[in-house]
Design an enzyme around this catalytic site. Structure first.
Site, short mmCIF file in Angstrom:
data_model
loop_
_atom_site.label_atom_id
_atom_site.label_comp_id
_atom_site.label_asym_id
_atom_site.label_seq_id
_atom_site.Cartn_x
_atom_site.Cartn_y
_atom_site.Cartn_z
N GLN A 106 1.16 -0.59 -3.44
CA GLN A 106 0.87 -1.16 -2.12
C GLN A 106 0.68 -2.67 -2.24
O GLN A 106 0.52 -3.35 -1.23
CB GLN A 106 -0.40 -0.53 -1.54
N VAL A 108 1.54 -6.65 -3.08
CA VAL A 108 2.69 -7.52 -2.82
C VAL A 108 2.76 -8.67 -3.84
O VAL A 108 3.49 -9.63 -3.65
CB VAL A 108 2.65 -8.10 -1.38
N HIS A 124 5.02 -2.25 0.26
CA HIS A 124 4.78 -3.26 1.30
C HIS A 124 5.54 -4.56 1.05
O HIS A 124 5.18 -5.60 1.59
CB HIS A 124 3.28 -3.53 1.42
N SER A 224 -6.97 2.04 -5.19
CA SER A 224 -6.77 2.01 -3.73
C SER A 224 -7.84 2.83 -3.04
O SER A 224 -8.18 3.93 -3.49
CB SER A 224 -5.39 2.56 -3.37
N SER A 225 -8.35 2.31 -1.94
CA SER A 225 -9.31 3.07 -1.14
C SER A 225 -8.55 3.95 -0.14
O SER A 225 -9.17 4.68 0.63
CB SER A 225 -10.25 2.12 -0.41
#
Ligand code: ZN
Length: 287
Positions: A106, A108, A124, A224-225
């Site tokens: 996720q 970038v 993303h 990641s949450s």
């Protein structure tokens, strides 16, 4: 699935999953914090920085785009200087050894690729390139960096705090004086080749990721949450198919009730230990 079945001391279980191969990694901002790129959310999952610009704001008008590019230009040096950390390097080793079958990120920041995972799927997009909203041309960000620097010779990095998408807070007068560069090919509007909040991930990219998850044996979430659906949907997809889902990150996540294993620990240290154990062949409960 019963959330109580997830165990906190899950390191042997993650090692066992990796030992079997075919593990799909889904990584988030928490993997890059050790590279100096902050997370939007703290370990409590609560947003710490100001809200990022939405796609709707960006396309709505020139003032918003001027603000975006001024802030992005100011934060560029930090992003450009960032190097992969122990976590990215461990993932690259696991990928090269075939323990990890695919990496979906996720982030970038391009750090998985820089670490030696050239086929990491950037869900993303990436800050290292720029897309023209009018003609569709994709160009290198480094080229735009030079153009922006030439257009704004007096611009100084007056930023205080960088955000994960590479921008910083700037005073209004500095933003107002910033000159934006149009597309060199058609004069159109340039946008970083990243998926903004309020924008959809391209459908073909999403389907490619679902395929990777389908082909894998397990899903390993790193840093990641799972606060946004673009990542959480792959966790739901894997869990629905009955595949093990392991989550290694600081704090709670929106996918905790779907996880079969849950570890709250620093990523660089944890992943380095896992990769080293697997390389030595000492992983698993029996040896
Ligand atoms: Zn263009």
């Amino acid at each position: 699935m019963d959330g109580m079945s997830a165990h906190e001391d899950g390191l042997p279980e993650v090692a066992r999953l990796l030992d079997g191969g075919g593990v799909v990694v889904l990584s988030g901002a928490g993997l890059s914090t050790e590279s100096g790129i902050p997370d939007y959310r703290g370990p409590d999952g609560v947003r710490r920085n100001r809200a990022p610009m939405t796609y709707q704001e960006f396309v709505a008008g020139e003032p918003a785009r001027r603000r975006y590019w001024a802030r992005s230009h100011a934060g560029r040096a930090v992003i450009a200087r960032a190097r992969p950390n122990a976590g990215h390097l461990a993932v690259a080793r696991l990928r090269a050894a075939g323990r990890v079958s695919a990496v979906i990120t996720q982030n970038v920041d391009g750090l998985h690729r820089a670490a030696g995972t050239p086929d990491a799927v950037e869900l993303h997009g990436g800050l290292d390139r720029v897309v023209c909203l009018d003609c569709g041309a994709v160009t290198a960000r480094t080229v735009l960096d030079e153009r922006l620097a030439a257009l704004n010779p007096a611009f100084r990095d007056a930023g205080s705090r960088i955000n994960p998408d590479g921008d910083v807070e700037l005073p209004d007068d500095l933003v107002a004086s910033f000159a934006v560069a149009p597309c060199a090919a058609c004069g159109g509007v340039l946008k970083p080749d990243v998926v903004f909040f309020g924008e959809s991930v391209p459908k073909a990219r999403v389907e490619h990721c679902y395929r990777l998850v389908d082909e894998g044996r397990a899903l390993l979430v790193l840093g990641s949450s799972l606060a946004v659906m673009s990542g959480l949907r792959f966790v739901r997809h894997a869990a629905k198919a009955g595949k093990p889902v392991a989550i290694v990150t600081r704090g709670t996540t929106r996918g905790d009730d779907l996880a079969t294993t849950r570890i709250d620990a620093p990523l660089g240290e944890t992943l380095t230990a896992l990769a080293a154990d697997l390389a030595r062949g000492t992983a698993g409960p029996c040896c």
